[in-house]
Structures are given as C-alpha cells and as structure tokens.
Design a protein around this motif. Sequence first.
Motif, short mmCIF file in Angstrom:
data_model
loop_
_atom_site.label_atom_id
_atom_site.label_comp_id
_atom_site.label_asym_id
_atom_site.label_seq_id
_atom_site.Cartn_x
_atom_site.Cartn_y
_atom_site.Cartn_z
N LEU A 42 18.02 -9.57 69.78
CA LEU A 42 17.66 -8.49 68.86
C LEU A 42 16.46 -7.70 69.37
O LEU A 42 16.40 -6.48 69.19
CB LEU A 42 17.37 -9.07 67.47
N ILE A 43 15.51 -8.38 70.01
CA ILE A 43 14.36 -7.68 70.58
C ILE A 43 14.80 -6.75 71.71
O ILE A 43 14.35 -5.60 71.80
CB ILE A 43 13.32 -8.70 71.10
N VAL A 44 15.72 -7.22 72.56
CA VAL A 44 16.24 -6.38 73.64
C VAL A 44 17.01 -5.19 73.08
O VAL A 44 16.85 -4.05 73.55
CB VAL A 44 17.14 -7.21 74.57
N ILE A 45 17.83 -5.42 72.05
CA ILE A 45 18.57 -4.32 71.42
C ILE A 45 17.62 -3.31 70.80
O ILE A 45 17.82 -2.09 70.91
CB ILE A 45 19.55 -4.88 70.37
N THR B 149 23.92 -3.52 79.25
CA THR B 149 25.12 -2.73 79.54
C THR B 149 25.76 -2.23 78.27
O THR B 149 26.21 -1.07 78.19
CB THR B 149 26.12 -3.58 80.34
N LEU B 150 25.83 -3.08 77.25
CA LEU B 150 26.42 -2.69 75.98
C LEU B 150 25.64 -1.55 75.34
O LEU B 150 26.23 -0.54 74.90
CB LEU B 150 26.46 -3.91 75.05
N CYS B 151 24.32 -1.68 75.29
CA CYS B 151 23.49 -0.63 74.69
C CYS B 151 23.55 0.66 75.51
O CYS B 151 23.66 1.76 74.94
CB CYS B 151 22.05 -1.12 74.57
N GLY B 152 23.49 0.53 76.82
CA GLY B 152 23.55 1.71 77.67
C GLY B 152 24.88 2.43 77.58
O GLY B 152 24.93 3.67 77.55
N THR B 153 25.96 1.67 77.53
CA THR B 153 27.29 2.27 77.40
C THR B 153 27.42 3.00 76.08
O THR B 153 27.96 4.12 76.02
CB THR B 153 28.37 1.18 77.51
N LEU B 154 26.95 2.39 75.01
CA LEU B 154 27.02 3.02 73.69
C LEU B 154 26.20 4.31 73.65
O LEU B 154 26.65 5.34 73.12
CB LEU B 154 26.52 2.04 72.63
N SER C 113 22.37 -13.07 82.92
CA SER C 113 23.70 -12.53 82.66
C SER C 113 23.82 -12.03 81.23
O SER C 113 24.41 -10.97 80.97
CB SER C 113 24.77 -13.60 82.93
N ALA C 114 23.27 -12.80 80.28
CA ALA C 114 23.33 -12.39 78.88
C ALA C 114 22.56 -11.10 78.63
O ALA C 114 23.05 -10.18 77.97
CB ALA C 114 22.79 -13.51 77.99
N LEU C 115 21.35 -11.00 79.19
CA LEU C 115 20.55 -9.79 79.02
C LEU C 115 21.20 -8.60 79.73
O LEU C 115 21.11 -7.47 79.26
CB LEU C 115 19.13 -10.02 79.56
N ASN C 116 21.86 -8.87 80.85
CA ASN C 116 22.58 -7.81 81.56
C ASN C 116 23.70 -7.25 80.69
O ASN C 116 23.92 -6.04 80.63
CB ASN C 116 23.14 -8.35 82.87
N ASP D 75 17.90 -23.33 68.94
CA ASP D 75 18.24 -22.60 70.16
C ASP D 75 19.00 -21.32 69.84
O ASP D 75 18.77 -20.28 70.46
CB ASP D 75 19.08 -23.49 71.07
N PHE D 76 19.91 -21.41 68.88
CA PHE D 76 20.70 -20.24 68.50
C PHE D 76 19.81 -19.13 67.94
O PHE D 76 19.93 -17.96 68.31
CB PHE D 76 21.76 -20.63 67.47
N PHE D 77 18.90 -19.50 67.04
CA PHE D 77 18.03 -18.51 66.42
C PHE D 77 17.04 -17.92 67.43
O PHE D 77 16.71 -16.73 67.36
CB PHE D 77 17.28 -19.12 65.24
N PHE D 78 16.60 -18.74 68.38
CA PHE D 78 15.71 -18.22 69.42
C PHE D 78 16.44 -17.21 70.29
O PHE D 78 15.91 -16.14 70.61
CB PHE D 78 15.17 -19.38 70.27
N SER D 79 17.68 -17.55 70.66
CA SER D 79 18.49 -16.62 71.46
C SER D 79 18.79 -15.36 70.68
O SER D 79 18.76 -14.25 71.23
CB SER D 79 19.78 -17.31 71.90
N LEU D 80 19.11 -15.51 69.39
CA LEU D 80 19.40 -14.34 68.56
C LEU D 80 18.19 -13.42 68.46
O LEU D 80 18.32 -12.19 68.55
CB LEU D 80 19.84 -14.80 67.17
#
Length: 199
Positions: free
Chosen positions: A15-18, A104-109, A97-100, A6-11
């Motif tokens: 990473l794909i979203v980033i 937000t993190l990428c957009g802010t940066l 919420s996680a994707l949001n 589950d952790f690796f799938f979420s990671l």
Amino acid sequence: MPGSPDFFFSLAMVLIVIAACYFASRRLYAYSLPPSYPTPLPERFSFGIILIMVLLIFSLLTWVTTIPEFTIWKKGFWSNNIPDADEPVNRGLELYSALNVIFTLCGTLFCLLLLLRKRDIFPKVFTWFLHINTGMYCVAVVVEKWILTGGFQFDVEEIQLISLNVALVLFVLWYLNTSGRVKRIFVLPHPSLVDHGRP
C-alpha cells in the motif's frame, strides 16, 4: 495468509508503494495538458495507438491476476529463520519481484489513463516507463537465473521470450518517437489549434 503478521506487513508495504506511485502520478498529471480541438474533426487514434492500448489493457489484467500469487503473502515470509545461506537472497528476490509487479501495475494504469485522455506527456512518460520497466525485468531475470543455476545458463525458450519482450518494447519506442500521427495526437501545440482560415 490473511490474518498473519507477515500478511499485514506485506500489505502495508504494498500500500505504501501504491501510494507513492499515486502521488508521483498525480504530480506528473498536473503538468500535462490535453489537446484542444476547435474544429469538429479531432485527431483520431491510429491503429498503432489502439494496439498499444490493447497491450496495456492486457498487461494490466495479467499483472492483477499475479498479485495473489506473491510469496510475500505467505505466513513466515518475514519471520521464518531457516538456516540456509541462500534464504535472504531468495527472500530479497521475491520481494523485488513483488515490488516490480506493483510498480508495473501502477505505471501501466497511469500510462493507460494518459493515453485515453490524450495528455501531451503520454509519449515521454510511456517511453521512460518502458525503459525502467524493461531494465527491472532484465535485472530480475538475470539475478533469478544466477541464483537457480549459479551462472547465466539460459535455454532456447527463455532466450526467445526475452528477445520477444525486448523487440516489442523497441518497436513501441520506435513508433512513439517516429510516428507523425502520435505527434499530432499528443504533442502540443496541437495542429488543430492553428486557425487555417486566417490569412
């Protein structure tokens, strides 16, 4: 939990979203232009721009600290089959919420990078980012409240927090779109490009 499927799938998903945000930001950055200063006195940042910069840095640090707290990292998030009708909805809300937060993190940066380098597209990009991010935030709050209470039962503190966030966004948007100083710093053609010594 590190080491679980589950952790690796979420990671991998994060990473794909980033990566998607990175390539989209890189494409936008390629279309931007920096102000050029032929004079020895370039336009300096105003107090409002410095305040926005501080807010962006503070927001960046805040979102980074929330990443380890994602429920998507926990073992069984994707594979756990609990006989509960609300489980898919709750799981979807946690994922949203996680994707949001990642968006937000990428957009802010990216907006912070545009601001520090005085790229001409900063006001427009930051305006769109605030619109999208505020909309995503309101959707998350409404859906979460609907799931938890079965309706829209907000207490006074929650209403005050939402109102404060919306008011801050509206103030920033007003400043970006009305300040002459912002236009002189970011919007091309820059006034400093004009040769005032010519007849």
